[in-house]
Design an enzyme around this catalytic site. Structure first.
Site, PDB file in Angstrom:
ATOM      1  N   HIS A  24       0.697  -1.259   0.025  1.00 51.27           N
ATOM      2  CA  HIS A  24      -0.084   0.045   0.055  1.00 51.27           C
ATOM      3  C   HIS A  24       0.815   1.314  -0.121  1.00 51.27           C
ATOM      4  O   HIS A  24       0.480   2.224   0.794  1.00 51.27           O
ATOM      5  CB  HIS A  24      -0.932  -0.091   1.310  1.00 51.27           C
ATOM      6  CG  HIS A  24      -1.605  -1.223   1.380  1.00 51.27           C
ATOM      7  ND1 HIS A  24      -2.112  -1.583   2.778  1.00 51.27           N
ATOM      8  CD2 HIS A  24      -2.054  -2.356   0.487  1.00 51.27           C
ATOM      9  CE1 HIS A  24      -2.669  -2.909   2.452  1.00 51.27           C
ATOM     10  NE2 HIS A  24      -2.567  -3.419   1.310  1.00 51.27           N
ATOM     11  N   HIS A  78      -7.202 -10.517  13.300  1.00 50.86           N
ATOM     12  CA  HIS A  78      -7.435  -9.386  12.231  1.00 50.86           C
ATOM     13  C   HIS A  78      -7.943  -9.970  10.925  1.00 50.86           C
ATOM     14  O   HIS A  78      -7.259 -10.684  10.457  1.00 50.86           O
ATOM     15  CB  HIS A  78      -5.847  -8.910  12.202  1.00 50.86           C
ATOM     16  CG  HIS A  78      -5.838  -7.595  11.343  1.00 50.86           C
ATOM     17  ND1 HIS A  78      -6.803  -6.562  11.151  1.00 50.86           N
ATOM     18  CD2 HIS A  78      -4.856  -7.146  10.719  1.00 50.86           C
ATOM     19  CE1 HIS A  78      -6.331  -5.728  10.510  1.00 50.86           C
ATOM     20  NE2 HIS A  78      -5.015  -5.883  10.249  1.00 50.86           N
ATOM     21  N   GLU A  80      -7.673  -8.172   7.937  1.00 49.26           N
ATOM     22  CA  GLU A  80      -6.966  -7.731   6.882  1.00 49.26           C
ATOM     23  C   GLU A  80      -6.416  -8.843   5.992  1.00 49.26           C
ATOM     24  O   GLU A  80      -6.077  -9.894   6.701  1.00 49.26           O
ATOM     25  CB  GLU A  80      -6.067  -6.906   7.124  1.00 49.26           C
ATOM     26  CG  GLU A  80      -5.289  -5.963   5.951  1.00 49.26           C
ATOM     27  CD  GLU A  80      -4.449  -4.966   6.100  1.00 49.26           C
ATOM     28  OE1 GLU A  80      -4.074  -4.876   7.420  1.00 49.26           O
ATOM     29  OE2 GLU A  80      -4.269  -4.102   5.414  1.00 49.26           O
ATOM     30  N   HIS A 144      -4.225  -1.757  13.968  1.00 47.02           N
ATOM     31  CA  HIS A 144      -4.615  -0.568  13.315  1.00 47.02           C
ATOM     32  C   HIS A 144      -5.994  -0.386  12.684  1.00 47.02           C
ATOM     33  O   HIS A 144      -6.225   0.477  11.859  1.00 47.02           O
ATOM     34  CB  HIS A 144      -3.448  -0.141  12.182  1.00 47.02           C
ATOM     35  CG  HIS A 144      -3.363  -1.090  10.976  1.00 47.02           C
ATOM     36  ND1 HIS A 144      -3.525  -0.856   9.780  1.00 47.02           N
ATOM     37  CD2 HIS A 144      -3.246  -2.675  11.183  1.00 47.02           C
ATOM     38  CE1 HIS A 144      -3.445  -1.814   8.859  1.00 47.02           C
ATOM     39  NE2 HIS A 144      -3.284  -2.876   9.775  1.00 47.02           N
TER      40      HIS A 144
HETATM   41 FE1  FEO Z   1      -0.600  -7.329   8.739  1.00 45.80          FE
HETATM   42 FE2  FEO Z   1      -3.206  -4.900   9.152  1.00 45.80          FE
HETATM   43  O1  FEO Z   1      -2.507  -6.460   8.435  1.00 45.80           O
END
Ligand code: FEO
Length: 390
Positions: A24, A78, A80, A144
């Site tokens: 990103h 998480h 993500e 995060h």
């Molecule tokens: Fe390593 Fe927020 O993913």
């Protein structure tokens, strides 16, 4: 590919991404790992999965110690996709496995990506016995993402910390006693600056929530496992989360015909004269993500751009956009730049820095065409005066 033993009954079964170079916009020059952990107990448990495309590697490592079809429990700390991307694959191999995630945000986020096969939400203070071991769940929202949580396992006293304490650092060594430790610290700092930095307050709360735990091992979801150097990495996180600053300055610029570069050096001289350590970053050579890592603890930031077609240079706009998203602490700032005609860029930079919580030390500095020695000396004097006033 084989599992790597962390301690009796606990294995790293993740994947090594030697080729990752961009996350990103964050330059990951050392690659990364996606860490999943297998616990062999009465209930065979997997903590997190890996990024899509790395499922075969994860299954191969799991298979080296147990049949993946026997997994009873999956904990998703998480949602993500670098950690949940292979959740559907794992669940297709072990459809009886129950998937635990943060109540509310975890279920919402996983459902958005993969549908809802019946996630079980867990809240702060809840725990789950998997046999001789117990998993306790600690929500760490916005460290995060909203769904983040960490899982603490007793009696091994292992904190599965997900992104916290992680590093984008591919290596075959799995722990801080085996790896290149200075590199691990560099990558941990870069990771914090580029991923976690905007959420310092939430990180402070998460550290406080974990402060009473007798942690013996930290297993993050990227990079190496912390075994021996836990006090050091926790202390660094406390400092970063508190936004601690030092007497240093980041001077970031692009230049067309070296005029803005000469101004950058005049500002460098001012910082040196005041005993403040400057570091220069020509955006032609330096990556945004390295600059924000260095600048994180700097008390001062100076940003310069020539005017190009009535605007700041795109490289400077890119840096300021990236910096704005990651602003963690307030800095004193200087905007500067050369121009031929028009000369809009220094004020544009000043406005952009104000949007990054920066407080200007002095009005934007502008020089037409090429600065003379006298003009450069005047810049140094003006900046010294502004620093002495502050
Ligand atoms: Fe390593 Fe927020 O993913």
């Amino acid at each position: 590919m084989n599992a790597m033993k962390i301690c009796e009954g606990v294995y790293w079964v993740g994947a090594i991404d030697w080729n990752l170079r961009n996350f990103h916009g964050y330059e990951t020059e050392k690659g990364s790992t996606y860490n999943a952990y297998l616990i062999l107990d009465e209930k065979i448990t997997l903590i997190d999965t890996v990024k899509e495309g790395f499922g075969a590697e994860m299954l191969s490592r799991i298979s080296s110690v147990v049949d993946p079809a026997k997994i009873d429990i999956i904990v998703s700390n998480h949602a993500e996709p670098d950690h949940s991307g292979c959740l559907p694959l794992l669940h297709s191999v072990a459809p009886q496995a129950k998937i635990y995630t943060a109540a509310g945000a975890g279920i919402k986020d996983l459902s958005a990506y993969y549908g809802d096969p019946g996630y079980i939400g867990v809240k702060a203070g809840e725990s789950l016995s998997i046999g001789k071991r117990t998993l306790s769940f600690v929500p760490t929202p916005m460290v995060h993402w909203p769904d983040n949580m960490v899982t603490f396992m007793t009696p091994d006293n292992i904190l599965f910390s997900n992104d916290a304490f992680g590093q984008h650092y591919a290596s075959d060594e799995r722990t801080d006693t085996e790896c290149d430790l200075p590199e691990a610290y560099i990558q941990a700092r870069k990771y914090y600056a580029n991923i976690v930095q905007p959420y310092g307050m939430q990180t402070g709360k998460a550290l406080a929530a974990c402060a009473g735990l007798p942690i013996q091992t930290i297993c993050p979801s990227h990079g190496i496992v912390w075994t021996k150097h836990i006090p050091e990495i926790v202390k660094l996180y406390q400092s970063w989360a508190a936004g601690e600053q030092e007497d240093s300055a980041a001077i970031v610029f692009d230049t067309m015909w070296h005029s803005t570069e000469a101004m950058a050096h005049a500002i460098e001289n001012a910082f040196l004269a005041c005993g403040i350590k400057p570091r220069l970053y020509n955006l032609h050579y330096c990556h945004n993500s390295d600059i924000v890592a260095d600048a994180m603890s700097a008390k001062y930031i100076a940003v310069g751009s020539p005017t190009l077609n009535n605007n700041m240079m795109p490289s400077v706009a890119s840096f300021l956009t990236y910096f704005k998203g990651l602003t963690g602490n307030k800095k004193k700032s200087i905007a500067f730049g050369s121009f031929g005609w028009g000369g809009q860029s220094p004020d544009q930079v000043q406005d952009a820095l104000a949007a990054c919580k920066c407080e200007p030390l002095l009005p934007a500095i502008r020089i037409a065409y090429k600065p003379s020695k006298e003009q450069l000396d005047k810049i140094t004097q003006d900046v010294v005066a502004a620093l002495q006033k502050n």
